[in-house]
Design a protein around this motif. Structure first.
Motif, PDB file in Angstrom:
ATOM      1  N   ARG A  74       1.079 -34.421  17.231  1.00 31.21           N
ATOM      2  CA  ARG A  74       1.822 -35.503  16.589  1.00 31.21           C
ATOM      3  C   ARG A  74       1.347 -36.874  17.041  1.00 31.21           C
ATOM      4  O   ARG A  74       1.918 -37.901  16.664  1.00 31.21           O
ATOM      5  CB  ARG A  74       3.319 -35.299  16.765  1.00 31.21           C
TER       6      ARG A  74
ATOM      7  N   VAL B  77       3.040 -43.935   7.328  1.00 31.84           N
ATOM      8  CA  VAL B  77       4.466 -43.826   7.018  1.00 31.84           C
ATOM      9  C   VAL B  77       5.291 -44.143   8.261  1.00 31.84           C
ATOM     10  O   VAL B  77       6.411 -44.636   8.180  1.00 31.84           O
ATOM     11  CB  VAL B  77       4.803 -42.411   6.493  1.00 31.84           C
ATOM     12  N   ASN B  78       4.699 -43.890   9.416  1.00 36.97           N
ATOM     13  CA  ASN B  78       5.375 -44.185  10.680  1.00 36.97           C
ATOM     14  C   ASN B  78       5.795 -45.657  10.763  1.00 36.97           C
ATOM     15  O   ASN B  78       6.851 -45.977  11.308  1.00 36.97           O
ATOM     16  CB  ASN B  78       4.419 -43.824  11.825  1.00 36.97           C
TER      17      ASN B  78
ATOM     18  N   THR C 153       3.724 -32.608   7.065  1.00 46.61           N
ATOM     19  CA  THR C 153       2.490 -32.975   7.764  1.00 46.61           C
ATOM     20  C   THR C 153       2.764 -33.012   9.260  1.00 46.61           C
ATOM     21  O   THR C 153       2.012 -32.437  10.058  1.00 46.61           O
ATOM     22  CB  THR C 153       1.984 -34.359   7.299  1.00 46.61           C
ATOM     23  N   GLY C 154       3.858 -33.673   9.622  1.00 45.18           N
ATOM     24  CA  GLY C 154       4.255 -33.734  11.023  1.00 45.18           C
ATOM     25  C   GLY C 154       4.499 -32.340  11.587  1.00 45.18           C
ATOM     26  O   GLY C 154       4.161 -32.043  12.729  1.00 45.18           O
TER      27      GLY C 154
ATOM     28  N   CYS D 298       9.150 -34.216   7.287  1.00 45.17           N
ATOM     29  CA  CYS D 298       7.729 -34.294   6.959  1.00 45.17           C
ATOM     30  C   CYS D 298       6.944 -33.028   7.315  1.00 45.17           C
ATOM     31  O   CYS D 298       6.841 -32.646   8.479  1.00 45.17           O
ATOM     32  CB  CYS D 298       7.095 -35.479   7.658  1.00 45.17           C
TER      33      CYS D 298
ATOM     34  N   VAL E 292       2.342 -39.728   2.697  1.00 45.17           N
ATOM     35  CA  VAL E 292       1.280 -40.152   3.611  1.00 45.17           C
ATOM     36  C   VAL E 292       0.053 -40.641   2.826  1.00 45.17           C
ATOM     37  O   VAL E 292      -0.366 -41.798   2.981  1.00 45.17           O
ATOM     38  CB  VAL E 292       0.926 -39.025   4.610  1.00 45.17           C
TER      39      VAL E 292
ATOM     40  N   PHE F  39      -1.073 -37.891  15.714  1.00 48.31           N
ATOM     41  CA  PHE F  39      -1.326 -38.369  14.361  1.00 48.31           C
ATOM     42  C   PHE F  39      -0.153 -39.196  13.859  1.00 48.31           C
ATOM     43  O   PHE F  39      -0.323 -40.284  13.331  1.00 48.31           O
ATOM     44  CB  PHE F  39      -1.585 -37.192  13.405  1.00 48.31           C
ATOM     45  N   CYS F  40       1.057 -38.628  14.050  1.00 47.09           N
ATOM     46  CA  CYS F  40       2.251 -39.285  13.539  1.00 47.09           C
ATOM     47  C   CYS F  40       2.430 -40.687  14.105  1.00 47.09           C
ATOM     48  O   CYS F  40       2.729 -41.616  13.390  1.00 47.09           O
ATOM     49  CB  CYS F  40       3.486 -38.462  13.867  1.00 47.09           C
TER      50      CYS F  40
ATOM     51  N   TRP G 215      13.131 -38.715   7.797  1.00 47.58           N
ATOM     52  CA  TRP G 215      11.835 -38.259   7.307  1.00 47.58           C
ATOM     53  C   TRP G 215      10.961 -37.684   8.424  1.00 47.58           C
ATOM     54  O   TRP G 215      10.664 -36.497   8.436  1.00 47.58           O
ATOM     55  CB  TRP G 215      11.097 -39.381   6.556  1.00 47.58           C
ATOM     56  N   CYS G 216      10.521 -38.541   9.349  1.00 49.72           N
ATOM     57  CA  CYS G 216       9.557 -38.091  10.365  1.00 49.72           C
ATOM     58  C   CYS G 216      10.180 -37.077  11.312  1.00 49.72           C
ATOM     59  O   CYS G 216       9.518 -36.171  11.785  1.00 49.72           O
ATOM     60  CB  CYS G 216       9.034 -39.277  11.160  1.00 49.72           C
TER      61      CYS G 216
ATOM     62  N   CYS H  73      -0.596 -42.228  11.330  1.00 49.95           N
ATOM     63  CA  CYS H  73       0.131 -42.147  10.059  1.00 49.95           C
ATOM     64  C   CYS H  73       0.739 -43.483   9.627  1.00 49.95           C
ATOM     65  O   CYS H  73       1.420 -44.145  10.395  1.00 49.95           O
ATOM     66  CB  CYS H  73       1.238 -41.109  10.153  1.00 49.95           C
TER      67      CYS H  73
HETATM   68  S1  SF4 Z   1       6.249 -37.092  10.653  1.00 57.79           S
HETATM   69 FE1  SF4 Z   1       4.993 -37.242   8.846  1.00 57.79          FE
HETATM   70  S2  SF4 Z   1       5.388 -39.228   7.975  1.00 57.79           S
HETATM   71 FE2  SF4 Z   1       6.178 -39.210  10.032  1.00 57.79          FE
HETATM   72  S3  SF4 Z   1       4.612 -40.051  11.219  1.00 57.79           S
HETATM   73 FE3  SF4 Z   1       4.343 -37.832  11.257  1.00 57.79          FE
HETATM   74  S4  SF4 Z   1       2.964 -37.391   9.609  1.00 57.79           S
HETATM   75 FE4  SF4 Z   1       3.704 -39.434   9.301  1.00 57.79          FE
END
Ligand code: SF4
Ligand code: SF4
Ligand code: SF4
Ligand code: SF4
Ligand code: SF4
Lengths: 243, 299
Positions: B114, B123-124, B215-216, B213, B175, B116-117, B208-209, B121
């Motif tokens: 994460r 959206v973060n 992806t997360g 999500c 994303v 990445f998150c 959301w996160c 990311c």
């Molecule tokens: S949970 Fe999803 S939207 Fe939130 S930061 Fe992680 S990848 Fe991005």
């Protein structure tokens, strides 16, 4: 760190609660899945005026494969391709072009196909003349200047496959009775759908338009036996039928 | 009252009580109390700019977007989730996509999924903004959604292509939508981000996160074994000010580290954002390398 771990008793998951949550989450997810699929299915019908890049797979396969990265868009030296936006005809994020605005210039090395990492643009396409982005159709014979007996010929002359994908068919002009008409005629076997004809048409609204093959082309029914006319005619004569 | 020296964000004159994380600012200075937040924003913007200088200025370092891209015209990089979706439709992609997904997966396997998150990311930025506003407006904490929801959603995202034959999720995945909006001018999808912002702000905190999500969720699974972790090395100094709980996007991961036997935050939900390190005046937290630590202990 050395504090009492008051937590450890509550650790065991309450099974019934867990099952209830799971069921609820499952239902919610099912509904959500239906919703999203519905949206996706509904907008996966390609806008008839949006043409895919060269080498694009059939629409359904294309939608499985394309990751909407835009690498094809960025590889195109002529800014032909665009990524679709939400609420536009084509499914959001997928590449398409509008021939009337910028047609495909038929690059010999086909950079858009080479750039595609997913293979939604088929890398087996190496000769751009074999591309099938769509089929040009002379859709409005009423306003086409050549059909009016004039010699516009612009669509014919800009076609990269001139005299092959598009030809001028000579026909007697019945209106004046001593002139000829030269009717632009598209050969759907060789037309690549590059859209240069549509782009160049001199009318305010093009009389010739590129349409996706599934809209432009007819299809012979499998049961149709009248395909070989010569044979059919002979057969009819033999049976003593009048023509 | 606050001394209001270095924080320019603070404008509400009526705020009568101490500003959030004031203790850390007083103790460590503004910079050290915002260090990882700053570095993180810098990282998010750097990634975005490396993509953007292509279409904006013609400097092509990275082509494409987060879904799939090409580094310096050679190295393919692709999002593992979209690649899995494509595979689930039954389409066998070009090797570039597969290699790209493998490289990215490998990177987050090592760096912590994460990461990445919180560090990449886009959206973060939106959800952190909602959470910051939430704190400023003192909106009441609402009912918690179950944390496992994102794994159901992940399963759904991978199942739908199997059933429908199309990568259904990519219609709404926020994303890449944000990236496409900025890089390709496809701004009309931004309504989805507006929805997420409103959802996070008014309906459920960190909805959301923290809960949805996929992806997360995938990256959390990927990062389970990663060697880099945040650790409550100094847990005994904790004075229960709760600032880290206030700021952590996954606050359930903090308690086991602070109050349990293992100070390491092993829960893969931790986004490794380092905000807990920033806001703690007692300097309880630190980034640690699990492998290096083990080697040290074995000596
Ligand atoms: S949970 Fe999803 S939207 Fe939130 S930061 Fe992680 S990848 Fe991005
Ligand atoms: S063949 Fe050339 S002009 Fe046509 S879409 Fe591909 S890159 Fe663009
Ligand atoms: S390069 Fe391929 S995968 Fe990427 S947007 Fe174009 S067609 Fe889709
Ligand atoms: S689209 Fe028009 S210009 Fe292009 S090949 Fe077909 S007939 Fe020729
Ligand atoms: S525990 Fe710390 S590093 Fe992990 S998500 Fe929470 S604030 Fe960020």
């Amino acid at each position: 760190m050395s504090q009492v771990n008051r937590n450890s008793k509550a650790k065991g998951v309450n099974r019934r609660q867990f099952l209830a949550t799971t069921a609820r989450a499952g239902c919610a997810m099912g509904l959500l899945g239906l919703g999203v699929s519905g949206v996706a299915k509904q907008s996966s019908h390609l806008d008839p005026m949006a043409i895919r890049p060269p080498g694009a797979l059939d629409e359904q396969d294309f939608l499985s494969a394309c990751v909407r990265c835009g690498l094809c868009v960025q590889a195109c030296p002529y800014d032909t391709l665009k990524l679709a936006r939400w609420f536009e005809g084509a499914p959001t994020g997928t590449p398409y072009f509008t021939a009337r605005t910028v047609p495909c210039e038929m690059c010999e090395d086909i950079p858009c196909v080479k750039a595609c990492p997913s293979g939604s643009l088929d890398h087996a396409l190496t000769n751009i003349d074999e591309a099938k982005m769509g089929i040009a159709v002379l859709i409005d014979e009423k306003n086409c200047l050549n059909f009016k007996g004039l010699r516009c010929d612009v669509c014919y002359r800009v076609c990269p496959l001139i005299d092959n994908a598009i030809t001028l068919e000579r026909q007697h002009n019945q209106r004046s009775d001593h002139h000829a008409m030269f009717l632009p005629t598209v050969n759907s076997d060789t037309c690549t759908g590059c859209g240069k004809c549509e782009h160049a048409c001199v009318l305010e609204e093009a009389a010739i338009k590129v349409l996706p093959a599934h809209i432009a082309l007819g299809k012979t029914a499998t049961h149709d036996t009248y395909i070989n006319t010569e044979e059919t005619t002979l057969e009819m004569l033999n049976k003593g039928l009048t023509l | 009252m606050t001394n209001g020296m270095s924080n320019t964000k603070m404008k509400t004159p009526g705020a009568a009580q101490t500003r959030f994380a004031q203790a850390a600012i007083d103790e460590l200075g503004w910079w050290r109390a915002h260090k990882f937040l700053f570095l993180r924003r810098a990282s998010q913007l750097c990634v975005l700019l490396t993509f953007a200088i292509g279409p904006w200025m013609g400097l092509w370092v990275l082509k494409g977007n987060l879904s799939s891209s090409e580094l310096l015209g050679t190295v393919p990089l692709s999002d593992p989730l979209v690649t899995l979706q494509v595979l689930m439709t039954g389409h066998l992609p070009e090797t570039a996509l597969l290699v790209g997904a493998l490289l990215i997966a490998l990177f987050y396997l090592l760096a912590g999924g994460r990461v990445f998150c919180s560090w990449v990311c886009p959206v973060n930025l939106v959800t952190d903004c909602a959470s910051w506003l939430r704190r400023k407006l003192r909106l009441p904490r609402t009912a918690e959604m179950p944390r496992g929801l994102r794994y159901y959603l992940l399963a759904l995202v991978l199942l739908l292509p199997l059933v429908t034959g199309i990568t259904v999720w990519e219609w709404v995945n926020p994303v890449p939508i944000l990236y496409r909006a900025l890089l390709f001018g496809a701004g009309s999808g931004l309504w989805i981000l507006a929805m997420i912002f409103l959802l996070d702000l008014f309906i459920s905190e960190r909805a959301w996160c923290g809960h949805l999500c996929p992806t997360g969720a995938l990256f959390a699974l990927l990062g389970k074994a990663s060697p880099v972790k945040v650790s409550a090395v100094n847990a005994s100094a904790c004075d229960n000010c709760m600032d880290c709980f206030e700021v952590c996007p996954e606050r359930q991961v903090l308690k086991p580290a602070l109050k349990g036997d293992n100070p390491m935050i092993v829960d893969s939900d931790c986004t490794q954002c380092g905000r807990c390190i920033d806001v703690c005046a007692q300097r309880v937290f630190q980034y640690q390398n699990r492998i290096a630590l083990k080697a040290e202990n074995n000596q």
